[in-house]
Design a protein around this motif. Structure first.
Motif, PDB file in Angstrom:
ATOM      1  N   THR A  33       0.855  -1.194   0.000  1.00 26.47           N
ATOM      2  CA  THR A  33       0.000   0.000   0.000  1.00 26.47           C
ATOM      3  C   THR A  33       0.892   1.247   0.000  1.00 26.47           C
ATOM      4  O   THR A  33       2.101   1.154   0.239  1.00 26.47           O
ATOM      5  N   PRO A  34       0.341   2.442  -0.261  1.00 22.73           N
ATOM      6  CA  PRO A  34       1.170   3.647  -0.371  1.00 22.73           C
ATOM      7  C   PRO A  34       1.935   3.975   0.917  1.00 22.73           C
ATOM      8  O   PRO A  34       1.492   3.646   2.022  1.00 22.73           O
ATOM      9  N   ILE A  35       3.085   4.668   0.759  1.00 22.60           N
ATOM     10  CA  ILE A  35       3.864   5.104   1.931  1.00 22.60           C
ATOM     11  C   ILE A  35       3.598   6.574   2.237  1.00 22.60           C
ATOM     12  O   ILE A  35       4.270   7.176   3.060  1.00 22.60           O
ATOM     13  N   GLY A  36       2.628   7.166   1.582  1.00 21.14           N
ATOM     14  CA  GLY A  36       2.305   8.568   1.851  1.00 21.14           C
ATOM     15  C   GLY A  36       1.229   9.039   0.894  1.00 21.14           C
ATOM     16  O   GLY A  36       0.089   9.293   1.283  1.00 21.14           O
ATOM     17  N   ASN A  37       1.586   9.085  -0.386  1.00 24.39           N
ATOM     18  CA  ASN A  37       0.638   9.551  -1.390  1.00 24.39           C
ATOM     19  C   ASN A  37      -0.343   8.431  -1.726  1.00 24.39           C
ATOM     20  O   ASN A  37       0.033   7.397  -2.294  1.00 24.39           O
ATOM     21  N   VAL A  38      -1.602   8.636  -1.370  1.00 27.42           N
ATOM     22  CA  VAL A  38      -2.598   7.564  -1.468  1.00 27.42           C
ATOM     23  C   VAL A  38      -2.779   7.072  -2.909  1.00 27.42           C
ATOM     24  O   VAL A  38      -3.138   5.910  -3.139  1.00 27.42           O
ATOM     25  N   THR A  39      -2.466   7.924  -3.885  1.00 27.24           N
ATOM     26  CA  THR A  39      -2.673   7.515  -5.279  1.00 27.24           C
ATOM     27  C   THR A  39      -1.551   6.604  -5.787  1.00 27.24           C
ATOM     28  O   THR A  39      -1.572   6.181  -6.941  1.00 27.24           O
ATOM     29  N   ASP A  40      -0.582   6.305  -4.928  1.00 26.05           N
ATOM     30  CA  ASP A  40       0.477   5.370  -5.340  1.00 26.05           C
ATOM     31  C   ASP A  40       0.050   3.908  -5.259  1.00 26.05           C
ATOM     32  O   ASP A  40       0.861   3.020  -5.505  1.00 26.05           O
ATOM     33  N   ILE A  41      -1.177   3.632  -4.928  1.00 22.12           N
ATOM     34  CA  ILE A  41      -1.639   2.232  -4.936  1.00 22.12           C
ATOM     35  C   ILE A  41      -1.786   1.771  -6.384  1.00 22.12           C
ATOM     36  O   ILE A  41      -2.094   2.583  -7.263  1.00 22.12           O
ATOM     37  N   THR A  42      -1.537   0.495  -6.659  1.00 17.14           N
ATOM     38  CA  THR A  42      -1.625   0.056  -8.064  1.00 17.14           C
ATOM     39  C   THR A  42      -3.058  -0.354  -8.418  1.00 17.14           C
ATOM     40  O   THR A  42      -3.860  -0.712  -7.545  1.00 17.14           O
ATOM     41  N   LEU A  43      -3.340  -0.329  -9.712  1.00 19.59           N
ATOM     42  CA  LEU A  43      -4.668  -0.731 -10.184  1.00 19.59           C
ATOM     43  C   LEU A  43      -4.941  -2.187  -9.817  1.00 19.59           C
ATOM     44  O   LEU A  43      -6.054  -2.557  -9.420  1.00 19.59           O
ATOM     45  N   ARG A  44      -3.884  -3.009  -9.926  1.00 16.96           N
ATOM     46  CA  ARG A  44      -4.050  -4.431  -9.639  1.00 16.96           C
ATOM     47  C   ARG A  44      -4.331  -4.644  -8.142  1.00 16.96           C
ATOM     48  O   ARG A  44      -5.165  -5.486  -7.775  1.00 16.96           O
ATOM     49  N   ILE A 124       2.493 -20.776   3.721  1.00 13.62           N
ATOM     50  CA  ILE A 124       3.332 -21.660   2.884  1.00 13.62           C
ATOM     51  C   ILE A 124       3.417 -23.045   3.538  1.00 13.62           C
ATOM     52  O   ILE A 124       3.278 -24.074   2.869  1.00 13.62           O
ATOM     53  N   ALA A 125       3.621 -23.049   4.874  1.00 15.09           N
ATOM     54  CA  ALA A 125       3.745 -24.327   5.591  1.00 15.09           C
ATOM     55  C   ALA A 125       2.465 -25.161   5.455  1.00 15.09           C
ATOM     56  O   ALA A 125       2.519 -26.390   5.458  1.00 15.09           O
ATOM     57  N   ALA A 126       1.329 -24.495   5.328  1.00 14.62           N
ATOM     58  CA  ALA A 126       0.054 -25.217   5.181  1.00 14.62           C
ATOM     59  C   ALA A 126      -0.181 -25.652   3.727  1.00 14.62           C
ATOM     60  O   ALA A 126      -1.235 -26.191   3.396  1.00 14.62           O
ATOM     61  N   GLY A 127       0.783 -25.388   2.863  1.00  8.89           N
ATOM     62  CA  GLY A 127       0.672 -25.818   1.467  1.00  8.89           C
ATOM     63  C   GLY A 127      -0.263 -24.952   0.645  1.00  8.89           C
ATOM     64  O   GLY A 127      -0.754 -25.368  -0.401  1.00  8.89           O
ATOM     65  N   LEU A 128      -0.505 -23.734   1.132  1.00 12.40           N
ATOM     66  CA  LEU A 128      -1.424 -22.837   0.417  1.00 12.40           C
ATOM     67  C   LEU A 128      -0.624 -21.826  -0.407  1.00 12.40           C
ATOM     68  O   LEU A 128       0.572 -21.639  -0.194  1.00 12.40           O
ATOM     69  N   ARG A 129      -1.331 -21.152  -1.296  1.00 14.68           N
ATOM     70  CA  ARG A 129      -0.637 -20.273  -2.239  1.00 14.68           C
ATOM     71  C   ARG A 129      -0.532 -18.845  -1.711  1.00 14.68           C
ATOM     72  O   ARG A 129      -1.457 -18.329  -1.073  1.00 14.68           O
ATOM     73  N   VAL A 130       0.619 -18.211  -2.028  1.00 14.62           N
ATOM     74  CA  VAL A 130       0.832 -16.802  -1.681  1.00 14.62           C
ATOM     75  C   VAL A 130       1.125 -16.042  -2.969  1.00 14.62           C
ATOM     76  O   VAL A 130       2.000 -16.429  -3.741  1.00 14.62           O
ATOM     77  N   VAL A 131       0.383 -14.972  -3.214  1.00 11.60           N
ATOM     78  CA  VAL A 131       0.599 -14.154  -4.418  1.00 11.60           C
ATOM     79  C   VAL A 131       0.960 -12.731  -3.985  1.00 11.60           C
ATOM     80  O   VAL A 131       0.169 -12.073  -3.304  1.00 11.60           O
ATOM     81  N   PRO A 132       2.162 -12.251  -4.352  1.00 12.22           N
ATOM     82  CA  PRO A 132       2.528 -10.879  -3.976  1.00 12.22           C
ATOM     83  C   PRO A 132       2.036  -9.851  -4.986  1.00 12.22           C
ATOM     84  O   PRO A 132       2.077 -10.089  -6.196  1.00 12.22           O
ATOM     85  N   LEU A 133       1.562  -8.718  -4.491  1.00 10.50           N
ATOM     86  CA  LEU A 133       1.208  -7.597  -5.371  1.00 10.50           C
ATOM     87  C   LEU A 133       2.166  -6.455  -5.051  1.00 10.50           C
ATOM     88  O   LEU A 133       2.066  -5.830  -4.005  1.00 10.50           O
ATOM     89  N   PRO A 134       3.116  -6.187  -5.959  1.00  7.78           N
ATOM     90  CA  PRO A 134       4.154  -5.202  -5.649  1.00  7.78           C
ATOM     91  C   PRO A 134       3.606  -3.788  -5.604  1.00  7.78           C
ATOM     92  O   PRO A 134       2.562  -3.488  -6.187  1.00  7.78           O
ATOM     93  N   GLY A 135       4.345  -2.932  -4.904  1.00  8.64           N
ATOM     94  CA  GLY A 135       3.953  -1.523  -4.806  1.00  8.64           C
ATOM     95  C   GLY A 135       5.022  -0.783  -4.048  1.00  8.64           C
ATOM     96  O   GLY A 135       6.203  -1.151  -4.097  1.00  8.64           O
ATOM     97  N   ALA A 136       4.614   0.221  -3.284  1.00  3.15           N
ATOM     98  CA  ALA A 136       5.587   1.085  -2.629  1.00  3.15           C
ATOM     99  C   ALA A 136       6.353   0.357  -1.521  1.00  3.15           C
ATOM    100  O   ALA A 136       5.804  -0.477  -0.813  1.00  3.15           O
ATOM    101  N   SER A 137       7.623   0.702  -1.417  1.00  8.29           N
ATOM    102  CA  SER A 137       8.413   0.370  -0.234  1.00  8.29           C
ATOM    103  C   SER A 137       9.362   1.540  -0.021  1.00  8.29           C
ATOM    104  O   SER A 137       9.995   2.013  -0.979  1.00  8.29           O
TER     105      SER A 137
END
Ligand code: SAM
Length: 301
Positions: A33-44, A124-137
């Protein structure tokens, strides 16, 4: 109003592409999520936040406020540093029941000096899927505007608050040639600058990246010797959020250099400059670019 219904975004032809990807159920979506400017969130990210069954968040009030800016209404689950393991168990059960769940922190990328890693680990340990959505850091944003990026950086995050422990950590970093990346709280920023100036060469360049993406964003670069004075010159500089970047140690001109040069000389008799540098890097563990420069100079000589 969801993002699909928002008048401005709905006119973007690219918006439809967010829906083309499949978003499986029984999956944890790690959303920056954004680190300040709220419009930095991605469409995805907005698309996924509208799609999930629930959002696990560090602080439900902060996340509710962010979601409200985009007209998104979702059940929130508290998942902060004090309940991360228990929250992980609850989230794993919900994921096993087939839900899609998003994980967010207060700002930036979850799990980077923020809660989230234990939840991801449990999923991950439970064998479930993790999907990252990149954005601000904050770290990457600061690095991108610093001009200090060599081919490596070393993320330290927050230093210990206590002087002695901080000193020990800093002394252990003295030989690191990568750019050092620190997060620091505003009330400790002057102490931090002074501790850095004690532990490292005063000629090293330091960058203070303050209030990134916000109204009073400020990015200042100076020799470490001048850092504390710059911070103290304006009371505003002891407020706001900071990333501090410190130039890495110069490549040591030590006995290892002589050995690397000996190896390069042998290799240059048999192979090209590029191959010699590459092989010497594998043999010595030193950086290929530096060895390439040295090999060019040796070849020229
Ligand atoms: N996970 C986050 C990320 O990926 O950027 C970092 C969270 S950490 C708890 C918060 C620290 O990140 C702050 O104390 C500060 O050092 C840095 N930070 C966050 N937002 C910032 C900003 N807008 N400008 C400068 N530093 C920021």
């Amino acid at each position: 109003m969801t993002v699909q219904e928002s008048s401005v975004l709905a006119t973007l032809p690219v918006l439809g592409e967010t829906a083309l990807q499949t978003y499986p159920t029984a999956t944890l979506y790690v959303v920056a999520t954004p680190i300040g400017n709220v419009t930095d969130i991605t469409l995805r990210s907005l698309h996924v936040l509208t799609l999930v069954d629930a959002i696990a968040c560090e602080d439900t009030r902060n996340t509710a406020h962010l979601l409200q800016r985009f007209g998104i209404h979702k059940p929130l689950v508290a998942a902060h540093m004090h309940n991360e393991r228990e929250a992980a168990e609850v989230l794993v059960r919900r994921l096993q029941a087939g839900e899609r769940i998003a994980l967010v922190s207060d700002a930036g990328t979850p799990g980077v000096s923020d809660p989230g890693a234990k939840i991801v680990d449990a999923v991950i340990a439970a064998g479930l899927r993790v999907v990252p959505l990149p954005g601000a850091s904050a770290a990457i944003t600061a690095l991108s505007a610093s001009g200090l990026v060599n081919d490596q950086f070393h993320f330290v995050g927050f230093l210990p608050a206590k002087g002695k422990q901080r000193e020990t950590v800093l002394n252990g970093l003295r030989g690191v040639t990568a750019t050092l990346v620190f997060y620091e709280a505003p009330h400790r920023i002057v102490d931090c600058a002074q501790a850095l100036a004690t532990a490292f060469e005063p000629t090293r360049q330091v960058v203070f990246a303050r209030e990134l993406t916000k109204l009073f964003e400020e990015i200042h670069r100076c020799p470490l010797a001048e850092a504390a004075a710059w911070l103290q010159a304006d009371a505003h500089r002891e407020k706001g959020e900071y990333v501090v970047l410190l130039e890495g140690a110069p490549e040591a001109a030590d006995a290892g250099d002589a050995e690397a040069e000996r190896i390069l000389n042998i290799l240059l008799a048999e192979c090209s400059v590029k191959q010699a540098a590459s092989l010497a890097a594998q043999i010595t563990g030193r950086k290929k670019n530096a060895l390439y420069e040295r090999a060019l100079a040796l070849k020229g000589a």
